[in-house]
Design a protein around this motif. Structure first.
Motif, PDB file in Angstrom:
ATOM      1  N   ILE A  94       1.327   3.332 -13.829  1.00  0.00           N
ATOM      2  CA  ILE A  94       0.961   1.912 -13.838  1.00  0.00           C
ATOM      3  C   ILE A  94       2.054   1.074 -14.499  1.00  0.00           C
ATOM      4  O   ILE A  94       2.348  -0.031 -14.056  1.00  0.00           O
ATOM      5  N   ASN A  95       2.693   1.587 -15.543  1.00  0.00           N
ATOM      6  CA  ASN A  95       3.769   0.841 -16.191  1.00  0.00           C
ATOM      7  C   ASN A  95       4.944   0.599 -15.249  1.00  0.00           C
ATOM      8  O   ASN A  95       5.696  -0.354 -15.427  1.00  0.00           O
ATOM      9  N   HIS A  96       5.097   1.461 -14.243  1.00  0.00           N
ATOM     10  CA  HIS A  96       6.205   1.310 -13.302  1.00  0.00           C
ATOM     11  C   HIS A  96       6.073   0.025 -12.478  1.00  0.00           C
ATOM     12  O   HIS A  96       7.072  -0.521 -12.024  1.00  0.00           O
ATOM     13  N   PHE A  97       4.858  -0.477 -12.330  1.00  0.00           N
ATOM     14  CA  PHE A  97       4.663  -1.703 -11.552  1.00  0.00           C
ATOM     15  C   PHE A  97       5.354  -2.893 -12.206  1.00  0.00           C
ATOM     16  O   PHE A  97       6.199  -3.525 -11.577  1.00  0.00           O
ATOM     17  N   MET A 117      -0.363  -5.549  -4.219  1.00  0.00           N
ATOM     18  CA  MET A 117      -0.198  -4.772  -5.453  1.00  0.00           C
ATOM     19  C   MET A 117      -0.872  -5.466  -6.627  1.00  0.00           C
ATOM     20  O   MET A 117      -1.494  -4.799  -7.467  1.00  0.00           O
ATOM     21  N   LEU A 118      -0.780  -6.788  -6.710  1.00  0.00           N
ATOM     22  CA  LEU A 118      -1.448  -7.525  -7.791  1.00  0.00           C
ATOM     23  C   LEU A 118      -2.962  -7.345  -7.718  1.00  0.00           C
ATOM     24  O   LEU A 118      -3.620  -7.146  -8.753  1.00  0.00           O
ATOM     25  N   ASP A 119      -3.513  -7.407  -6.509  1.00  0.00           N
ATOM     26  CA  ASP A 119      -4.949  -7.181  -6.334  1.00  0.00           C
ATOM     27  C   ASP A 119      -5.337  -5.767  -6.764  1.00  0.00           C
ATOM     28  O   ASP A 119      -6.344  -5.560  -7.441  1.00  0.00           O
ATOM     29  N   PHE A 120      -4.522  -4.796  -6.382  1.00  0.00           N
ATOM     30  CA  PHE A 120      -4.774  -3.405  -6.771  1.00  0.00           C
ATOM     31  C   PHE A 120      -4.758  -3.265  -8.290  1.00  0.00           C
ATOM     32  O   PHE A 120      -5.652  -2.640  -8.875  1.00  0.00           O
ATOM     33  N   ALA A 139       0.832  -1.215   0.000  1.00  0.00           N
ATOM     34  CA  ALA A 139       0.000   0.000   0.000  1.00  0.00           C
ATOM     35  C   ALA A 139       0.863   1.259   0.000  1.00  0.00           C
ATOM     36  O   ALA A 139       0.578   2.222  -0.719  1.00  0.00           O
ATOM     37  N   ILE A 140       1.926   1.240   0.800  1.00  0.00           N
ATOM     38  CA  ILE A 140       2.815   2.407   0.841  1.00  0.00           C
ATOM     39  C   ILE A 140       3.498   2.593  -0.507  1.00  0.00           C
ATOM     40  O   ILE A 140       3.612   3.710  -1.013  1.00  0.00           O
ATOM     41  N   GLY A 141       3.919   1.509  -1.104  1.00  0.00           N
ATOM     42  CA  GLY A 141       4.561   1.579  -2.417  1.00  0.00           C
ATOM     43  C   GLY A 141       3.627   2.119  -3.493  1.00  0.00           C
ATOM     44  O   GLY A 141       4.044   2.894  -4.354  1.00  0.00           O
ATOM     45  N   ILE A 142       2.363   1.719  -3.442  1.00  0.00           N
ATOM     46  CA  ILE A 142       1.373   2.229  -4.399  1.00  0.00           C
ATOM     47  C   ILE A 142       1.230   3.740  -4.222  1.00  0.00           C
ATOM     48  O   ILE A 142       1.259   4.499  -5.192  1.00  0.00           O
ATOM     49  N   ALA A 143       1.099   4.179  -2.964  1.00  0.00           N
ATOM     50  CA  ALA A 143       0.975   5.620  -2.694  1.00  0.00           C
ATOM     51  C   ALA A 143       2.210   6.367  -3.167  1.00  0.00           C
ATOM     52  O   ALA A 143       2.102   7.439  -3.797  1.00  0.00           O
ATOM     53  N   ARG A 144       3.375   5.821  -2.898  1.00  0.00           N
ATOM     54  CA  ARG A 144       4.617   6.472  -3.326  1.00  0.00           C
ATOM     55  C   ARG A 144       4.703   6.561  -4.846  1.00  0.00           C
ATOM     56  O   ARG A 144       5.124   7.582  -5.399  1.00  0.00           O
ATOM     57  N   ALA A 145       4.315   5.489  -5.538  1.00  0.00           N
ATOM     58  CA  ALA A 145       4.392   5.485  -6.997  1.00  0.00           C
ATOM     59  C   ALA A 145       3.511   6.572  -7.600  1.00  0.00           C
ATOM     60  O   ALA A 145       3.942   7.303  -8.500  1.00  0.00           O
ATOM     61  N   PHE A 146       2.286   6.689  -7.112  1.00  0.00           N
ATOM     62  CA  PHE A 146       1.388   7.701  -7.669  1.00  0.00           C
ATOM     63  C   PHE A 146       1.780   9.117  -7.258  1.00  0.00           C
ATOM     64  O   PHE A 146       1.598  10.061  -8.023  1.00  0.00           O
ATOM     65  N   THR A 147       2.331   9.275  -6.074  1.00  0.00           N
ATOM     66  CA  THR A 147       2.821  10.588  -5.661  1.00  0.00           C
ATOM     67  C   THR A 147       3.961  11.029  -6.562  1.00  0.00           C
ATOM     68  O   THR A 147       3.986  12.151  -7.062  1.00  0.00           O
ATOM     69  N   PHE A 148       4.916  10.129  -6.797  1.00  0.00           N
ATOM     70  CA  PHE A 148       6.053  10.437  -7.657  1.00  0.00           C
ATOM     71  C   PHE A 148       5.598  10.693  -9.089  1.00  0.00           C
ATOM     72  O   PHE A 148       6.038  11.649  -9.729  1.00  0.00           O
TER      73      PHE A 148
END
Length: 95
Positions: free
Chosen positions: A50-53, A80-83, A6-15
């Motif tokens: 999303i491509n960053h995942f 992350m896969l579920d997201f 969850a933290i990684g998802i938030a960080r990715a979208f913030t960046f």
């Protein structure tokens, strides 16, 4: 560890927002990038959040060194896969 889950998802979208990257690109992401392509894309600020995942974040769990780290990372990886599955359903109008 903070780059996934969850933290990684938030960080990715913030960046991605800070860099004015699109949330997603309907063209298929390049799942296997060489280090050179990855560095070039980062320097040129190309790609979507999303491509960053598949480019990076989904590879991190396999890099954990300890049993505890691998267990924690797997849980975050699964989240992350579920997201991503839900994100895909929503952009396709399936839910």
């Amino acid at each position: 560890m903070d780059a996934i889950g969850a933290i990684g998802i938030a960080r990715a979208f913030t960046f991605g927002g800070k860099k004015n990257r699109p949330l997603y690109d309907e063209s298929a992401p390049e799942l296997e990038m060489t280090q050179e392509k990855y560095i070039a894309a980062a320097k040129n600020n190309t790609g979507s959040t999303i491509n960053h995942f598949p480019e990076k974040l989904l590879k991190l769990a396999a890099m954990m060194k300890t049993r505890t780290g691998r267990r924690m990372a797997q849980s975050r990886h699964d989240y992350m896969l579920d997201f991503l599955a839900r994100f895909d359903q929503e952009i396709r109008g399936e839910c």
